[in-house]
Design an enzyme around this catalytic site. Structure first.
Site, PDB file in Angstrom:
ATOM      1  N   ASN A  14       0.911  -1.077  -0.144  1.00  0.00           N
ATOM      2  CA  ASN A  14       0.112   0.141   0.164  1.00  0.00           C
ATOM      3  C   ASN A  14       1.025   1.408   0.014  1.00  0.00           C
ATOM      4  O   ASN A  14       0.681   2.249   0.928  1.00  0.00           O
ATOM      5  CB  ASN A  14      -1.042  -0.069   1.255  1.00  0.00           C
ATOM      6  CG  ASN A  14      -1.954   0.950   1.021  1.00  0.00           C
ATOM      7  OD1 ASN A  14      -2.378   1.475  -0.240  1.00  0.00           O
ATOM      8  ND2 ASN A  14      -2.521   1.475   2.266  1.00  0.00           N
ATOM      9  N   ASP A 156      -1.421 -10.237  -4.226  1.00  0.00           N
ATOM     10  CA  ASP A 156      -2.589  -9.807  -3.771  1.00  0.00           C
ATOM     11  C   ASP A 156      -3.723 -10.117  -4.777  1.00  0.00           C
ATOM     12  O   ASP A 156      -3.867  -9.479  -5.839  1.00  0.00           O
ATOM     13  CB  ASP A 156      -2.815  -8.259  -3.435  1.00  0.00           C
ATOM     14  CG  ASP A 156      -4.120  -7.711  -2.893  1.00  0.00           C
ATOM     15  OD1 ASP A 156      -5.228  -8.545  -2.811  1.00  0.00           O
ATOM     16  OD2 ASP A 156      -4.156  -6.655  -2.954  1.00  0.00           O
ATOM     17  N   ASN A 158      -7.056 -10.182  -4.523  1.00  0.00           N
ATOM     18  CA  ASN A 158      -8.288  -9.472  -4.271  1.00  0.00           C
ATOM     19  C   ASN A 158      -9.445 -10.445  -4.564  1.00  0.00           C
ATOM     20  O   ASN A 158     -10.389  -9.984  -4.708  1.00  0.00           O
ATOM     21  CB  ASN A 158      -8.342  -8.444  -5.294  1.00  0.00           C
ATOM     22  CG  ASN A 158      -7.897  -7.187  -4.523  1.00  0.00           C
ATOM     23  OD1 ASN A 158      -8.218  -6.708  -3.513  1.00  0.00           O
ATOM     24  ND2 ASN A 158      -7.027  -6.211  -5.210  1.00  0.00           N
TER      25      ASN A 158
END
Length: 265
Positions: A14, A156, A158
């Site tokens: 992030n 990731d 998701n």
């Protein structure tokens, strides 16, 4: 003497600058992975130059997004790759910096480590459709790659695959990340394509301790209202070498936790 172990970590940062300001490098020094795959670097080459090319003595290889402060993936490794591939041949997503593959080929073996960041569809229908396009395109790519080499894709994804992969599965069935079509895609990847969800192989029933992402809303982290969105997806031969998995939550570098798996060499 037992066989040596290869420790592979995956972490959605992030933002590399943000994660670094929260003690990422000190943790990597202490944790000592042999290789760490990162997603959502949220930086471009000039931002990384002279500052983030290395992480705890490991060299970094990246695929940056064209758009500033967006997406971007990387792999830091102690071993020199034989080849670095950025993107998987689809302009729409290659422009978003979502795929970097490091090949470690020898005369007798072809092996890759991939860092991949799947699109999120949570911002609305347009991005959800982009996510479905991505799933449609990455699937045949991974099938083709599996026919040629051993690999581990860290990333990731998701998608929370099963009900045990998120705290509030009942109320999330119409939300991106737990939609029936996304979950069916994961099932196909693990059955038809024959890849292995390595964490689930080691911990088939883990629930609360399996989460790797928490919303910044409310008290999600404090109450462990999480989702398992970060995966090691491996070819069966490499998955069979997995010995232990850990998700690190003592310090928080981002809204995701790092997931590390040790593989027999």
């Amino acid at each position: 003497m037992g066989k040596s172990l290869f420790k592979l970590t995956s972490l959605n940062l992030n933002g590399i600058r943000s994660a670094s300001s929260k003690g990422l490098e000190a943790w990597v020094h202490q944790s000592r992975p042999d290789c760490i795959c990162v997603q959502e670097v949220k930086a471009q080459a000039p931002d990384v130059q002279g500052r983030f090319e290395k992480l705890a003595d490991m060299n970094g290889y990246f695929h940056f997004a064209e758009k500033k402060g967006y997406s971007g993936v990387g792999v830091y490794t102690r071993s020199e790759p034989s080849e670095v591939i950025t993107g998987f041949g689809h302009p729409e997503f290659d422009a978003e910096g979502r795929y970097v593959e490091l090949r470690f080929d020898t005369a007798s073996e072809k092996r890759s480590i991939i860092s991949c960041y799947f699109p999120s569809g949570s911002s609305g229908e347009e991005r959800q459709q982009a996510k479905y396009r991505f799933l449609d395109r990455i699937f045949p790519h991974l099938v083709s790659l599996k026919s040629q080499r051993e690999f581990i894709l860290c990333g990731d994804v998701n998608i929370a695959h099963q009900e045990i992969d998120l705290k509030n599965w009942k109320s999330n069935q119409k939300n991106s990340g737990f939609l029936p079509d996304e979950r069916a895609w994961m099932t196909r990847l693990l059955s038809e394509a024959g890849l292995v969800d390595v964490y689930r192989q080691l911990h088939p029933t883990a629930t609360d301790e399996a989460y790797t992402w928490w919303s910044n809303r409310g008290q999600a982290y404090a109450k462990n209202v999480g989702w398992r969105l970060d995966y090691h997806l491996a070819t069966p031969a490499w998955a069979a070498k997995a010995r232990s998995a850990s998700i690190f939550k003592a310090d928080k570098f981002s809204d995701h936790a790092p997931i590390s798996i040790e593989y027999a060499e």
